[in-house]
Design a protein around this motif. Structure first.
Motif, PDB file in Angstrom:
ATOM      1  N   PHE A 130       0.754  -1.133  -0.070  1.00  0.00           N
ATOM      2  CA  PHE A 130       0.120   0.018  -0.136  1.00  0.00           C
ATOM      3  C   PHE A 130       0.692   1.213   0.248  1.00  0.00           C
ATOM      4  N   GLU A 131       1.994   1.244   0.688  1.00  0.00           N
ATOM      5  CA  GLU A 131       2.795   2.215   0.760  1.00  0.00           C
ATOM      6  C   GLU A 131       3.681   2.431  -0.324  1.00  0.00           C
ATOM      7  N   ILE A 132       3.911   1.623  -1.122  1.00  0.00           N
ATOM      8  CA  ILE A 132       5.130   1.623  -2.394  1.00  0.00           C
ATOM      9  C   ILE A 132       4.836   2.705  -3.366  1.00  0.00           C
TER      10      ILE A 132
ATOM     11  N   PHE B 229      -7.760  -2.300  -2.388  1.00  0.00           N
ATOM     12  CA  PHE B 229      -6.902  -1.311  -3.147  1.00  0.00           C
ATOM     13  C   PHE B 229      -6.157  -1.898  -4.393  1.00  0.00           C
ATOM     14  N   ALA B 230      -6.320  -1.233  -5.515  1.00  0.00           N
ATOM     15  CA  ALA B 230      -5.487  -1.567  -6.985  1.00  0.00           C
ATOM     16  C   ALA B 230      -4.115  -0.716  -7.076  1.00  0.00           C
TER      17      ALA B 230
ATOM     18  N   SER C  95      -2.605  -5.852  -9.914  1.00  0.00           N
ATOM     19  CA  SER C  95      -2.607  -6.551  -8.372  1.00  0.00           C
ATOM     20  C   SER C  95      -3.686  -5.625  -7.806  1.00  0.00           C
ATOM     21  N   VAL C  96      -4.748  -6.587  -7.223  1.00  0.00           N
ATOM     22  CA  VAL C  96      -5.705  -5.984  -6.176  1.00  0.00           C
ATOM     23  C   VAL C  96      -5.334  -6.579  -4.647  1.00  0.00           C
TER      24      VAL C  96
ATOM     25  N   TYR D 272      -4.826 -10.939  -9.038  1.00  0.00           N
ATOM     26  CA  TYR D 272      -4.694 -10.244 -10.419  1.00  0.00           C
ATOM     27  C   TYR D 272      -6.078 -10.311 -10.831  1.00  0.00           C
ATOM     28  N   CYS D 273      -6.355  -8.972 -11.091  1.00  0.00           N
ATOM     29  CA  CYS D 273      -7.657  -8.791 -11.922  1.00  0.00           C
ATOM     30  C   CYS D 273      -7.886  -8.148 -13.074  1.00  0.00           C
TER      31      CYS D 273
END
Length: 201
Positions: A58-60, A71-72, A83-84, A100-101
């Motif tokens: 999330f922080e990248i 989150f995506a 990536s989700v 993977y969506c």
């Protein structure tokens, strides 16, 4: 999700950070890389991660979007496949997952969320044969896994292969899908060998 995309678990148990990054591109060494359309290879794959790995991702970068507990990533693996990350409460425990969506399919994220909850809410821990094979593929070093080349019959070329030890024959190369139950058990970690077979959804 499209009927051509299967939602599938590719690793048993929460992946470490090293395992997570390896799982992100399990198909990197395929012989058709750069020549094929890999959406179907990636879309639908999912695995569990820890809260720490979820928060790290999330922080990248700023996410492409955040929807409640999902989150995506804004970087796409291929086409509109990205990536989700999910934080899901299952049987009273908060767990974290990567999937993977294909965002070209508006229903793909919700289909993935529902499939993960359904799979992980089963009363008895179990694995299907396909999940066992995917876990083996995901955890085998690249030196011992590969793809059938031009020495194989044309119909089998490109299929995944696995090096196994055979009594009396030494190391032999087999198609991943052709591993026997005993060979599968020999490749799995001890803690997974006795898990009952699950009925594929």
């Amino acid at each position: 999700m499209s009927d051509q995309i299967s939602i599938r678990k590719v690793f048993e148990g929460p992946a470490t950070r090293k395992q997570m990054f390896s799982l992100f591109d399990r198909h990197a060494k395929r012989p058709t890389r750069g020549q094929d359309e890999p959406t179907a290879l990636y879309a639908g794959e999912w695995f569990e991660i820890s809260e720490a790995e979820h928060d790290y991702m999330f922080e990248i970068l700023p996410p492409l979007w955040i929807r409640g507990s999902m989150f995506a990533m804004r970087e796409f693996m291929t086409g509109l496949v990205t990536s989700v990350f999910f934080a899901l409460r299952i049987d009273g425990a908060l767990r974290h997952f990567h999937g993977y969506c294909d965002l070209s399919d508006r229903g793909s994220v919700e289909a993935m969320r529902v499939a993960i909850i359904d799979r992980e809410s089963r009363p008895v821990r179990s694995m299907t044969r396909d999940e066992r094979l995917e876990h083996i593929w995901s955890t085998t070093a690249e030196a011992y896994r590969g793809y059938a080349g031009d020495r194989w019959p044309r119909a089998l070329q490109g299929k995944r292969t696995m090096m196994i030890w055979s009594n009396g024959k030494g190391a032999i190369l087999k198609l991943l899908d052709d591993l026997t139950d005993d060979e599968i058990a020999g490749k799995l970690p001890v803690q997974f060998r006795q898990l009952p077979d699950a009925v594929a959804a």
